[in-house]
Each structure stands twice: as C-alpha cells, then as structure tokens.
Design a protein around this motif. Structure first.
Motif, PDB file in Angstrom:
ATOM      1  N   LEU A   1      33.647  53.686  32.833  1.00 21.32           N
ATOM      2  CA  LEU A   1      33.553  52.243  32.982  1.00 21.32           C
ATOM      3  C   LEU A   1      34.915  51.748  33.435  1.00 21.32           C
ATOM      4  CD1 LEU A   1      32.040  49.548  32.578  1.00 21.32           C
ATOM      5  CD2 LEU A   1      32.880  49.567  30.225  1.00 21.32           C
ATOM      6  N   ASP A   2      34.949  51.082  34.577  1.00 17.38           N
ATOM      7  CA  ASP A   2      36.173  50.523  35.113  1.00 17.38           C
ATOM      8  C   ASP A   2      36.050  49.014  35.058  1.00 17.38           C
ATOM      9  OD1 ASP A   2      38.507  49.939  36.390  1.00 17.38           O
ATOM     10  OD2 ASP A   2      38.040  50.985  38.253  1.00 17.38           O
ATOM     11  N   ASP A   3      36.787  48.399  34.121  1.00 16.38           N
ATOM     12  CA  ASP A   3      36.706  46.947  33.947  1.00 16.38           C
ATOM     13  C   ASP A   3      37.293  46.194  35.133  1.00 16.38           C
ATOM     14  OD1 ASP A   3      35.569  47.295  31.490  1.00 16.38           O
ATOM     15  OD2 ASP A   3      37.444  47.082  30.372  1.00 16.38           O
ATOM     16  N   ILE A   4      38.336  46.724  35.696  1.00 15.21           N
ATOM     17  CA  ILE A   4      39.008  46.024  36.794  1.00 15.21           C
ATOM     18  C   ILE A   4      38.152  46.029  38.051  1.00 15.21           C
ATOM     19  CG2 ILE A   4      41.062  46.026  38.274  1.00 15.21           C
ATOM     20  CD1 ILE A   4      42.526  47.293  35.830  1.00 15.21           C
ATOM     21  N   GLN A   5      37.633  47.197  38.439  1.00 17.91           N
ATOM     22  CA  GLN A   5      36.789  47.316  39.629  1.00 17.91           C
ATOM     23  C   GLN A   5      35.342  46.921  39.365  1.00 17.91           C
ATOM     24  OE1 GLN A   5      37.846  48.156  42.716  1.00 17.91           O
ATOM     25  NE2 GLN A   5      39.944  48.221  41.907  1.00 17.91           N
ATOM     26  N   GLN A   6      35.013  46.726  38.110  1.00 17.87           N
ATOM     27  CA  GLN A   6      33.669  46.409  37.663  1.00 17.87           C
ATOM     28  C   GLN A   6      32.654  47.458  38.130  1.00 17.87           C
ATOM     29  OE1 GLN A   6      32.772  42.376  38.790  1.00 17.87           O
ATOM     30  NE2 GLN A   6      34.177  41.536  37.267  1.00 17.87           N
TER      31      GLN A   6
END
Length: 182
Positions: free
Chosen positions: A48-53
């Motif tokens: 899960l990449d919060d920045i890149q969503q």
C-alpha cells in the motif's frame, strides 16, 4: 479428460473450436439468458503506497458457466480410500501412546523415573500431534475426530504429568518434615 499425446490434445482443441465458435453463446437456445458465476478471492495485500495512492493485491478471479454445446456422456468415478497407511502411521501410534500413559502409575513413587516417563510421553504426544496435523485436512468447519482424540489424550497426559509431579513433591516434602525413610 486424458489424452495419449500432445497431438491428441491439439486435435481435441481444434475439434472443440470448430464445433463451438467463439462468437456464439454456449447455449442451445440463444434466446435464454446465460448464467455466469464469478468468484473473486482476495489472497494477499502485497503493498500500500499512501503517497501514490496505489494498492497492490493478489487475487483469484474465476468465471464459470454451463456450456450446453460442450458435454460428454456421464462418467462414473469410483474412489477407494486406502486406509492401511493411515491406520499404520496414525491410528496405531496414537493408541500406543495412550496405552503408555497408563504405565506411569506402575512405576514406583520413590524413583525419579515416574516424572521423567510421564513428561517423555507428554512430549512424544505433542511432537506426534504436530507431525500428523500437517497430513490432516485443514478446515474450520468440521473438527477431525482424530485431532479431538489427540487433544483429549494430550490433556490427560498433561494431567497425569502434573499429578505425578505433585504427588512426588508432596511425598518428598512429607518425608523431609517427618524424617520418614522408605
């Protein structure tokens, strides 16, 4: 369906493709609706990449339907269970371990063998349970009776070990207090 060679498999594939064109729906009556069953299983969340969503997941996606144009005659399948392996490698050792539990009471109390024997039987039952649990079916819907029996046997063996230790310790304590020698 089994084939003898890759050529048989390719011929079967060509035959099925010519009988069932891809543009036709797999129904004898084309005006009927086609029921398509879809299964979607989430296997794992990889990242899960919060920045890149971005959400990376691992899934199984299965679609199935009944193909009226592709059918075989009814095939009878006979399955025989080979129980001798299970009997020899699981059932007989379990009964032997449960029978060994009874010999704890035959050993004399004044020796330290009673405690070590009961702990050895308890340890062997624990190791055996962990070994056979790999070969038993993993399901949470129904309990396997052999696992329930092994768990009961483990509880009994643990109780026997605790009772033996408690009896030996209380006997030693009693002998030290009243200076009794056997």
């Amino acid at each position: 369906m089994m084939s003898q060679s890759i050529d048989d498999l390719l011929r079967l594939g060509d035959y099925l493709e010519t009988r069932n064109p891809k543009k036709l729906r797999p129904l004898k009556n084309q005006s009927e609706p086609l029921n398509v069953y879809i299964d979607f299983y989430l296997l794992n969340i990889i990242g899960l990449d919060d920045i890149q969503q971005n959400l990376d997941i691992s899934v199984v996606f299965n679609m199935s339907w009944k193909d009226d144009l592709l059918s075989w005659n009814e095939i009878t399948i006979k399955i025989d269970r080979l129980y001798y392996f299970f009997l020899q490698n699981v059932i007989i050792p379990i009964f032997m371990l449960s029978f060994l539990n009874l010999f704890t009471f035959c050993l004399p109390d004044d020796s330290g063998e009673k405690i070590s024997f009961s702990l050895t039987v308890l340890l062997s039952q624990t190791v055996f349970l962990s070994t056979i649990s790999e070969s038993l079916p993993t399901t949470s819907l129904h309990l396997v009776y052999i696992t329930m029996y092994m768990n009961c046997l483990l509880i009994i063996s643990c109780s026997i070990s605790i009772a033996s230790i408690r009896f030996i310790v209380s006997t030693i304590t009693y002998n030290e207090i009243y200076k009794v020698k056997f």
